[in-house]
Design a protein around this motif. Structure first.
Motif, PDB file in Angstrom:
ATOM      1  N   PHE A 115      17.209  68.012  57.657  1.00 52.30           N
ATOM      2  CA  PHE A 115      16.937  66.988  56.409  1.00 52.30           C
ATOM      3  C   PHE A 115      16.318  68.061  55.741  1.00 52.30           C
ATOM      4  O   PHE A 115      15.004  68.487  55.313  1.00 52.30           O
ATOM      5  CB  PHE A 115      15.554  65.836  56.898  1.00 52.30           C
ATOM      6  N   GLY A 116      16.915  67.978  54.314  1.00 51.19           N
ATOM      7  CA  GLY A 116      16.470  68.596  52.954  1.00 51.19           C
ATOM      8  C   GLY A 116      16.403  67.568  51.744  1.00 51.19           C
ATOM      9  O   GLY A 116      16.713  66.419  51.511  1.00 51.19           O
ATOM     10  N   GLU A 117      16.824  68.426  50.672  1.00 49.63           N
ATOM     11  CA  GLU A 117      16.664  67.973  48.712  1.00 49.63           C
ATOM     12  C   GLU A 117      18.086  66.807  48.819  1.00 49.63           C
ATOM     13  O   GLU A 117      17.587  65.805  48.852  1.00 49.63           O
ATOM     14  CB  GLU A 117      16.933  68.557  48.275  1.00 49.63           C
ATOM     15  N   ARG A 118      18.378  67.107  49.255  1.00 47.05           N
ATOM     16  CA  ARG A 118      20.642  67.125  49.297  1.00 47.05           C
ATOM     17  C   ARG A 118      20.214  64.921  49.774  1.00 47.05           C
ATOM     18  O   ARG A 118      20.135  64.458  49.432  1.00 47.05           O
ATOM     19  CB  ARG A 118      21.516  67.514  49.568  1.00 47.05           C
ATOM     20  N   GLU A 119      19.538  65.421  51.395  1.00 54.80           N
ATOM     21  CA  GLU A 119      19.738  64.198  52.015  1.00 54.80           C
ATOM     22  C   GLU A 119      18.956  63.493  51.543  1.00 54.80           C
ATOM     23  O   GLU A 119      18.383  62.233  51.530  1.00 54.80           O
ATOM     24  CB  GLU A 119      19.112  65.240  53.522  1.00 54.80           C
ATOM     25  N   MET A 120      17.535  63.517  50.699  1.00 57.89           N
ATOM     26  CA  MET A 120      16.341  63.239  50.291  1.00 57.89           C
ATOM     27  C   MET A 120      16.805  62.264  49.106  1.00 57.89           C
ATOM     28  O   MET A 120      17.012  60.676  48.653  1.00 57.89           O
ATOM     29  CB  MET A 120      14.734  63.556  50.221  1.00 57.89           C
ATOM     30  N   ASP A 121      17.966  63.369  48.151  1.00 58.99           N
ATOM     31  CA  ASP A 121      18.244  62.214  46.973  1.00 58.99           C
ATOM     32  C   ASP A 121      19.397  61.236  47.601  1.00 58.99           C
ATOM     33  O   ASP A 121      19.878  60.140  46.086  1.00 58.99           O
ATOM     34  CB  ASP A 121      18.457  63.421  46.682  1.00 58.99           C
ATOM     35  N   TYR A 122      20.138  61.178  48.259  1.00 61.16           N
ATOM     36  CA  TYR A 122      20.940  60.510  48.858  1.00 61.16           C
ATOM     37  C   TYR A 122      20.403  59.234  49.433  1.00 61.16           C
ATOM     38  O   TYR A 122      20.587  58.306  48.888  1.00 61.16           O
ATOM     39  CB  TYR A 122      21.678  61.602  50.735  1.00 61.16           C
ATOM     40  N   ARG A 261      10.471  60.348  44.172  1.00 64.93           N
ATOM     41  CA  ARG A 261      11.697  60.597  43.623  1.00 64.93           C
ATOM     42  C   ARG A 261      12.226  59.246  43.351  1.00 64.93           C
ATOM     43  O   ARG A 261      12.720  58.995  42.674  1.00 64.93           O
ATOM     44  CB  ARG A 261      12.431  61.303  44.506  1.00 64.93           C
ATOM     45  N   LEU A 262      11.503  57.834  43.602  1.00 64.39           N
ATOM     46  CA  LEU A 262      11.844  57.039  43.417  1.00 64.39           C
ATOM     47  C   LEU A 262      11.497  56.191  42.219  1.00 64.39           C
ATOM     48  O   LEU A 262      12.088  55.795  41.348  1.00 64.39           O
ATOM     49  CB  LEU A 262      11.073  55.738  44.508  1.00 64.39           C
ATOM     50  N   ARG A 263       9.848  57.307  41.948  1.00 67.73           N
ATOM     51  CA  ARG A 263       9.444  56.796  40.291  1.00 67.73           C
ATOM     52  C   ARG A 263      10.738  57.296  39.516  1.00 67.73           C
ATOM     53  O   ARG A 263      10.630  57.277  38.445  1.00 67.73           O
ATOM     54  CB  ARG A 263       8.223  57.354  40.672  1.00 67.73           C
ATOM     55  N   GLN A 264      11.542  58.828  39.704  1.00 70.93           N
ATOM     56  CA  GLN A 264      12.092  60.192  38.774  1.00 70.93           C
ATOM     57  C   GLN A 264      14.181  58.385  38.796  1.00 70.93           C
ATOM     58  O   GLN A 264      13.821  58.747  37.612  1.00 70.93           O
ATOM     59  CB  GLN A 264      12.090  60.846  39.597  1.00 70.93           C
ATOM     60  N   GLN A 265      13.792  57.823  39.906  1.00 74.98           N
ATOM     61  CA  GLN A 265      14.945  56.954  39.431  1.00 74.98           C
ATOM     62  C   GLN A 265      14.859  55.546  39.185  1.00 74.98           C
ATOM     63  O   GLN A 265      15.420  54.888  38.941  1.00 74.98           O
ATOM     64  CB  GLN A 265      15.746  56.650  40.910  1.00 74.98           C
ATOM     65  N   GLY A 266      13.454  55.652  38.499  1.00 74.29           N
ATOM     66  CA  GLY A 266      13.257  54.024  37.719  1.00 74.29           C
ATOM     67  C   GLY A 266      12.702  53.142  39.138  1.00 74.29           C
ATOM     68  O   GLY A 266      12.454  51.930  38.435  1.00 74.29           O
TER      69      GLY A 266
END
Length: 466
Positions: A115-122, A261-266
């Protein structure tokens, strides 16, 4: 004329040497200088004809180092199957209305070492697609799959800062480690330092110097004795340099990055993250999304890169094949390996296995036990093909990338390496010129200079492939 005569003599000597039985040639290698002050256990078996080829102290107990990953990996292939999934999931409990989640959001860890950045963003995008811009409830991480022990039995406490000794948790983000890269800046005295993945979970102090050898080598540390995540980069940077560093508390790193990253997505949250278990009743739960990696992917990293976290992930999932489905421990996974040992006709009480990666100082196995596992997986072609593909190839990739090039073993050996202080080991498969497949195990013990042991192992492999 003299040169021709010497050449002919050399050819004859070489031909005579190669005409000797393989066992005789291997026996002669036991006179190597490295064995004057150290021990070695060796076993070689011809899988094609089903006959032993050579043994030396093969029933003695040795610390295996990372070739123990073969025990873990072969057991996982048999018990779980190559397509078994390591899954991280997101659920919510509540109601979505007017772009607001009025309820709790759960992230359930599956001990996925990939589990890395791609998975986190998904997963973050899956949450955003609900669609919501606010969570009026709790953000909860579920790490109930395994116990709360961050490190394995017999792991050296002062290795905690290094990336090869991961901080264990069912919620893993980029293996719980960061990559710190320093690049010299023209005309400046301080290097440019960046960290990946980016997060406010850690802080960075830049004490580097550009092209100043007197500053010492480039290094990165953190205040690990205080269980902190204050990173300090220092030393000389004359060219691009990268160091990996393990962070403290992997599950906190995961949840901090997820919330960030949730906050970064608003998507705003009303509270900081916490930890708890997903409710047993699934009636009121809604699956937001999940992402998985297969056992084959996890196994490949464990073998090719000798990744300790990957091996520990397999061990925890082995534990799930028993009665317990939550809060499993390393010892639960070891019991499953013990069942495999009994299946091979051996008594697990005669060995000591406490982790899945071979990091522990407490592990002790024998070469003939590991050989039994290699013989077993070879008897299962569908599993053998997966394991062989996952193993490093001599002179080509993985931890064997730079070994055995220009030798008869080049590309003919698929094997797992093992290295800890005082130990060097190699085990796997070799293909002879007449296409016989040999299984072999070599464990060098009490060797302070690992390169000497590796040179010895390479010579053994060269003989196997002549």
């Amino acid at each position: 004329m003299k040169r021709i005569l010497l050449f002919c003599i050399a050819v004859v000597v070489l031909a005579v040497a190669q005409a000797q039985p393989l066992a005789t040639r291997l026996e002669s290698l036991l006179k190597a200088p490295v064995l004057r002050t150290s021990e070695v256990g060796i076993t070689v078996y011809d899988l094609t004809v089903g006959k032993p080829v050579f043994t030396h102290q093969d029933k003695k107990l040795y610390r295996p180092a990372s070739i123990e990953k073969l025990l873990t990996g072969i057991t996982a292939l048999e018990k779980l199957g190559p397509n078994y999934a390591f899954t991280t999931s997101v659920y919510y409990k509540g109601v979505v209305a007017d772009s607001v989640l009025r309820g709790d959001l759960y992230v359930v860890g599956g001990f996925d070492s990939e589990f890395g950045e791609r998975e986190m963003d998904y997963l973050v995008k899956q949450v955003k697609s609900l669609p919501i811009h606010r969570i009026e409830g709790r953000l909860i991480g579920d790490v109930s799959l395994t116990d709360s022990l961050y490190y394995g039995d017999g792991w050296s406490w002062n290795d905690a800062v290094y990336e090869f000794q991961p901080c264990l948790s069912p919620l893993m983000f980029c293996k719980g480690a960061v990559s710190v890269t320093a690049v010299p800046v023209p005309g400046d005295t301080i290097a440019r330092v960046s960290v990946s993945p980016q997060s406010t979970y850690y802080t960075l102090l830049n004490h580097t110097r550009c092209r100043r050898p007197e500053a010492g080598p480039f290094r990165v540390n953190r205040n690990w004795m205080e269980q902190g995540n204050r990173l300090t980069a220092s030393g000389n940077v004359s060219a691009r340099s990268t160091k990996l560093l393990s962070l403290h508390n992997s599950q906190n790193f995961f949840m901090h990055a997820f919330a960030e990253r949730l906050r970064q997505q608003g998507i705003e949250t009303d509270s900081l993250y916490s930890f708890g278990e997903l409710p047993q009743s699934t009636d009121s739960l809604v699956l937001v999304g999940d992402i998985s990696h297969s056992l084959t992917e996890v196994l490949t990293r464990a073998m090719k890169k000798s990744d300790n976290l990957s091996a520990e992930a397999m061990l925890r999932h082995l534990a799930l094949t028993g009665e317990k489905k939550k809060h499993v421990s390393a010892s639960d996974g070891v019991e499953v390996i013990g069942d495999m040992i009994r299946r091979m006709g051996y008594d697990p009480k005669n060995y000591c296995i406490v982790d899945g990666s071979g990091v522990s100082l407490y592990n002790y196995i024998s070469p003939d036990l590991l050989l039994a596992f290699l013989k077993f997986v070879y008897s299962r072609p569908e599993l053998y093909s997966v394991l062989k593909e996952a193993l490093p190839i001599a002179g080509v990739d993985g931890t064997l990338n730079y070994r055995m090039r220009g030798q008869s073993a080049y590309k003919r050996v698929h094997a797992k390496t093992g290295t800890v202080t005082g130990i060097s080991s190699l085990a796997g498969f070799a293909r002879t010129p007449d296409n016989h497949v040999l299984a072999f195990v070599i464990i060098n013990q009490n060797v302070l200079k690992a390169r000497e042991a590796r040179a010895f192992q390479d010579k053994v492999c060269a003989e196997l492939c002549k």
